[in-house]
Design an enzyme around this catalytic site. Sequence first.
Site, mmCIF file in Angstrom:
data_model
loop_
_atom_site.group_PDB
_atom_site.id
_atom_site.type_symbol
_atom_site.label_atom_id
_atom_site.label_comp_id
_atom_site.label_asym_id
_atom_site.label_seq_id
_atom_site.Cartn_x
_atom_site.Cartn_y
_atom_site.Cartn_z
ATOM 1 N N ASP A 31 16.071 -6.563 25.293
ATOM 2 C CA ASP A 31 17.499 -6.801 25.507
ATOM 3 C C ASP A 31 18.139 -7.461 24.301
ATOM 4 O O ASP A 31 19.350 -7.380 24.106
ATOM 5 C CB ASP A 31 17.701 -7.665 26.750
ATOM 6 C CG ASP A 31 19.159 -7.756 27.168
ATOM 7 O OD1 ASP A 31 19.836 -6.709 27.184
ATOM 8 O OD2 ASP A 31 19.636 -8.863 27.463
ATOM 9 N N HIS A 72 25.124 -8.809 31.178
ATOM 10 C CA HIS A 72 26.420 -8.563 30.548
ATOM 11 C C HIS A 72 26.323 -8.440 29.033
ATOM 12 O O HIS A 72 27.336 -8.266 28.371
ATOM 13 C CB HIS A 72 27.393 -9.689 30.896
ATOM 14 C CG HIS A 72 27.609 -9.850 32.372
ATOM 15 N ND1 HIS A 72 28.508 -9.086 33.074
ATOM 16 C CD2 HIS A 72 27.008 -10.673 33.285
ATOM 17 C CE1 HIS A 72 28.473 -9.441 34.353
ATOM 18 N NE2 HIS A 72 27.569 -10.396 34.501
ATOM 19 N N ARG A 73 25.115 -8.530 28.504
ATOM 20 C CA ARG A 73 24.961 -8.443 27.055
ATOM 21 C C ARG A 73 25.406 -7.081 26.526
ATOM 22 O O ARG A 73 25.979 -6.980 25.433
ATOM 23 C CB ARG A 73 23.510 -8.711 26.652
ATOM 24 C CG ARG A 73 23.348 -8.977 25.160
ATOM 25 C CD ARG A 73 21.861 -9.136 24.809
ATOM 26 N NE ARG A 73 21.244 -10.190 25.579
ATOM 27 C CZ ARG A 73 21.287 -11.473 25.240
ATOM 28 N NH1 ARG A 73 21.937 -11.845 24.161
ATOM 29 N NH2 ARG A 73 20.688 -12.381 25.985
ATOM 30 N N ALA A 74 25.161 -6.022 27.303
ATOM 31 C CA ALA A 74 25.531 -4.681 26.850
ATOM 32 C C ALA A 74 27.034 -4.558 26.651
ATOM 33 O O ALA A 74 27.494 -3.928 25.692
ATOM 34 C CB ALA A 74 25.049 -3.639 27.862
#
Length: 304
Positions: free
Chosen positions: A157, A238-240
């Site tokens: 990630d 929510h990193r994407a």
Amino acid sequence: STAARALAALLPKVKVVDDCRFGCDPDKPNTWCTECKERNGDGKKNLPFHIRTTSFVNLPVSATEDRVVGTLDIEKAIQRGERHFEPGILAGANRGLLYIDEVNLLDDHVVDVLLDSAAMGVNMVEREGISFTHPARFILVGTMNPEEGELRPQLLDRFALSVDIIGIRDARERVMIMERNLGFEQDSDAFRQQFMPKEEELSHKIERGRELVGQVTHSSRDLLSIAALTSSLNVDGHRADLVILKAARAQAAFEGRTKINDHDIALAAELALPHRIKRTPSQQAEMTTEQLQERIEQLAGQSV
């Protein structure tokens, strides 16, 4: 690995403080290492600097934790009262590229160190109550063969963007690769000079994009487009969303624009999502790569 090393050659040169072992940025005192802060004293001095190429540091799969983070000489600290720090790989990679081949084969304890440094942007080494801190902001580039094992989800990630490398099938392009390889082996200097103008042009374009990216804006509609895409694909976390937004802004700046559009979002999503929607073998993926590509193309088609 060839593509990663080529990227390092294209990155613009950077300003670094003279005699700094960590390549600190003279224009950003808040990110300086312990040594530069001590040299600066009351904070009113301007430290001398020079220009150098962006560093490219290779992290071997067999590297130990001390080799990665560096070591403190406890004997000198106790006997002489001197703090002596021997820099590690993270020190050399600061403000540059940290490259890991076969990244999926890294030991877990080294992965944990990389996760901490990537999250905080600093490397802190502490032994027997003695600590040393230096900046560790780097572009992490990893290559791997998925058939040899998967990455830990935490590290996977952390990689903002991913690219699948496949062999070229077009016969004419394969012939061109052979011709260029033979040309390089015959006269590497002449070969380099032949392509130097294009490399310099691309490097200047990246440099202009870095200066412009802070001015790139986005609208509420852009944020909704990103959120709708990631939520429809059941992307964890929510990193994407943040990665797609930042990559879209970078793409706009690279092209000399100050506002992102749907095409920028589509290009960013194509690189940011594939490794985030994979499932375990026992689970069925919500969307195949082909279906994801179709959705991205639909989004790109809405660009005005």
